[in-house]
Design a protein around this motif. Structure first.
Motif, mmCIF file in Angstrom:
data_model
loop_
_atom_site.group_PDB
_atom_site.id
_atom_site.type_symbol
_atom_site.label_atom_id
_atom_site.label_comp_id
_atom_site.label_asym_id
_atom_site.label_seq_id
_atom_site.Cartn_x
_atom_site.Cartn_y
_atom_site.Cartn_z
ATOM 1 N N ASN A 277 0.871 -1.279 0.045
ATOM 2 C CA ASN A 277 -0.159 0.066 -0.034
ATOM 3 C C ASN A 277 1.076 1.048 -0.078
ATOM 4 N N GLU A 278 0.882 2.094 -1.087
ATOM 5 C CA GLU A 278 1.662 3.237 -1.203
ATOM 6 C C GLU A 278 0.805 4.565 -1.171
ATOM 7 N N ASN A 279 1.621 5.554 -0.446
ATOM 8 C CA ASN A 279 0.713 6.823 -0.694
ATOM 9 C C ASN A 279 2.067 7.962 -1.120
ATOM 10 N N PRO B 122 4.627 -1.037 -8.598
ATOM 11 C CA PRO B 122 4.594 -0.164 -7.622
ATOM 12 C C PRO B 122 5.694 0.803 -7.500
ATOM 13 N N GLU C 208 0.930 1.175 -14.417
ATOM 14 C CA GLU C 208 0.093 1.012 -13.600
ATOM 15 C C GLU C 208 0.018 -0.085 -12.558
ATOM 16 N N ASP D 197 -2.505 9.999 -2.468
ATOM 17 C CA ASP D 197 -3.622 8.813 -2.964
ATOM 18 C C ASP D 197 -2.925 7.578 -2.647
ATOM 19 N N TRP D 198 -3.818 6.666 -1.763
ATOM 20 C CA TRP D 198 -3.403 5.395 -1.629
ATOM 21 C C TRP D 198 -3.483 4.345 -2.902
ATOM 22 N N ASP D 199 -2.204 3.611 -3.093
ATOM 23 C CA ASP D 199 -2.478 2.861 -4.441
ATOM 24 C C ASP D 199 -2.110 1.269 -3.690
ATOM 25 N N ASN D 200 -2.913 0.360 -4.045
ATOM 26 C CA ASN D 200 -2.653 -0.961 -3.534
ATOM 27 C C ASN D 200 -2.286 -1.938 -4.365
ATOM 28 N N TYR D 201 -1.358 -2.722 -4.191
ATOM 29 C CA TYR D 201 -1.006 -3.751 -5.090
ATOM 30 C C TYR D 201 -0.982 -5.152 -4.446
#
Length: 587
Positions: free
Chosen positions: A367-369, A462, A459, A373-377
């Motif tokens: 989970n990256e911010n 990460p 996309e 915005d948080w992006d989940n992989y």
């Protein structure tokens, strides 16, 4: 009694007053015709003698020192095939050491090779020397060892005795080499037992040793078993005893000294690129009574907190295999905020003394911010590694080379298992210019592959996967992972966003390591590298270079290194220099 005390006092005074013999150098030891490596050996021989004299505290007269050193130089030269070398010496007035002038003369060669004894080879695979080769003691002993290994591979003998003799022909400047091989008492392994361990571990230990009753007896198999049993991790000492029985078999017993089953540890320290760090750990070495270990670790820093649990199963179906199951939870705010959960199982296999394989399967959630915005992989990974390694000391290599190949396919679970690929190819070389001087080099090319061929876009990747550089094991002089893609750009896909890093990375590290003494050493280094989207290293737009020097303190286990590095292409955000403190050499 008074006279005795006076004599003791006089002896002590002489011992204290004895001046240490100054170290020899290439400047004081000339060789004609010039042989760089041989000159280094001669200098080392002189320094080994002088170190032993200094340790004894004996005060030598100059003439006695020259006689003793000349004899040692002559023995070394003869062992290298220079039987008619001349050695001249002088001690310049006011100097702390003598000078030696060595004229080598012709090097003796091997005029013939004969084999005597009661063993006759079936082919010539045992032979490493041939007529016309230089008559070097090192090469002759190596040939003798090769013949003994050949005999072990061909037959089962409890007693194998291999020796050699050389008859010199001064006029022809050559020597006739005769290898003598006697074998006796054909044998197989009988019972294999283990003292100092519970009965329920006997079958596990037998598998770990690699020895089976009825197997052809080889002394090298016993030596290999000792190493394998130590690698299990339960024992601090393994002592073998071999006895040939009346029926001709060889019974082997291994006496084992156990380590403590459980260990609790704690640490407080400081890392160059992360600041203060505190840690704690707990290790159970024998979780299920077959040397399976469980290790729990916790590490806390200002910008990183990590907890891990690792299970290790040695001798997994084969003594050369080790199964690792590593589980990690990490929170990092060093660049941007991330939460990572990973679980990876890998099988390590030491296929031979030089070949090593590693392959496995893993799951990771990240989970990256990055920009608010948080992006989940969610990813499935298949790490693969092959390494060919001829280095003898992994913590302080001086000679040899390493080749490594890495391949890791990664699938994005959230996008129909869309893949991308991570690869790496590395070469390391270590060359001993002198007994105290080593050149070490490393080149590594790392790549991230995605796009139409894989059906993936940026996309699917990460932020942490894009290639960066900088740090103590990368390009010294630049902060950790501070070197990114020079120019970010908008992708063709409007939904893809900005490229966060590079897909190609080239790194070259170069060191000159000088051993000052048994405990201290100096290092100068030059690192250079680039990160970009260009595969060809000749087409890189920007190269970053760092240089510096460091000291090494050699312990019985591994060197402690302290490096000071300066960026040669400084940016506005770069420090003027960075200090690195760590265990082991940089590579």
């Amino acid at each position: 009694m008074k006279n005795l005390l006076v004599c003791i006092f006089c002896f002590a005074a002489v011992s204290v007053a004895a001046e240490e013999l100054a170290s020899a150098s290439r400047w004081n030891t000339s060789v004609k015709p010039y042989k760089f490596e041989l000159q280094g050996e001669l200098v080392r021989t002189l320094n080994e003698y002088r170190d032993s004299v200094n340790l004894s505290g004996i005060s030598l007269e100059k003439s006695r020192q020259i006689r003793a050193e000349t004899e040692r130089l002559r023995l070394l030269l003869r062992s290298r095939g220079y039987y008619q070398a001349s050695i001249e010496s002088e001690w310049p007035e006011g100097e702390a050491r003598p000078d030696y002038q060595i004229i080598l003369g012709d090097r003796f060669t091997i005029s013939s090779i004969e084999l005597e004894g009661n063993f006759q080879p079936v082919d010539d695979k045992w032979q490493t020397l041939k007529v016309g080769d230089d008559l070097s003691a090192t090469d002759v002993v190596s040939q003798q060892t090769k013949l003994k290994s050949y005999i072990e591979d061909q037959a089962c003998y409890y007693n194998i005795n291999v020796s050699h003799k050389v008859v010199l022909d001064e006029a022809q400047r050559s020597g006739a080499l005769t290898l003598v091989a006697y074998v006796a008492d054909p044998a197989e392994f009988g019972t294999v037992s283990f003292t100092g361990e519970d009965e329920d571990k006997q079958s596990f230990l037998l598998r770990s040793s690699g020895i089976k009753p009825g197997q052809c007896y080889k002394a090298s198999s016993v030596d290999s078993a000792v190493i394998s049993l130590l690698d299990v991790g339960l024992y601090s000492r393994v002592k073998p005893t071999s006895i040939r029985t009346a029926d001709g078999n060889v019974d082997v017993n291994f006496r084992l000294t156990k380590k403590k089953k459980r260990t609790l540890s704690a640490s407080i320290g400081w890392e160059t690129e992360a600041g203060p760090i505190a840690g704690a750990g707990w290790l159970h070495r024998d979780l299920f009574s077959s040397a399976q270990s469980l290790e729990l670790e916790l590490s806390v820093q200002e910008t990183n907190q990590t907890a891990s649990a690792t299970v290790i199963i040695p001798s997994f179906f084969d003594r050369r295999n080790r199964l690792n199951w590593e589980n990690t939870v990490e929170h990092d705010t060093s660049d941007y905020e991330t939460y990572t959960l990973s679980s990876t199982t890998t099988l390590e296999r030491q296929a031979s003394s030089t070949s090593y394989y590693e392959y496995g399967i893993g799951f990771s959630q990240e989970n990256e911010n990055v920009d608010g915005d948080w992006d989940n992989y969610h990813q499935i990974r298949l790490p693969l590694l092959y390494r060919y390694d001829t280095v003898e000391d992994p913590f302080d290599p001086e000679t040899g080379y390493r080749l490594s190949f890495e391949l890791e396919p990664v699938w994005d679970i959230d996008d129909n298992f869309t893949p991308f690929l991570l690869t790496g190819i590395g070469v390391q070389t270590f060359y001993e210019l002198d007994p105290r001087l080593t050149i070490a080099n490393r080149v590594k090319w790392s790549s991230l592959w995605y796009g139409d061929y894989f059906g993936s876009t940026q996309e699917n990747i990460p932020e942490s996967e894009w290639l960066t550089a900088g740090g103590s094991t990368s390009i010294r002089g630049y902060a950790y992972e501070s070197i990114e893609l020079a120019e970010k750009y908008e992708a063709d896909d409007d939904d893809a966003g900005d490229i966060a890093g590079a897909t190609q990375r080239w790194i070259s590290n170069n060191e000159l390591r000088f051993r000052l003494s048994e405990s201290w050493g100096l290092v100068t280094f030059f690192d250079v590298g680039s990160v970009s989207e260009e595969i060809n290293p000749l087409n890189q737009d920007i190269w970053y270079a760092g240089a510096g020097a460091g000291i090494r303190f050699y312990t019985s286990f591994t060197p402690i290194r302290l490096d000071v590095a300066f960026p040669l292409n400084p940016r506005d955000e770069d420090e003027s220099f960075i200090v690195y403190v760590s265990l082991g050499q940089a590579f």
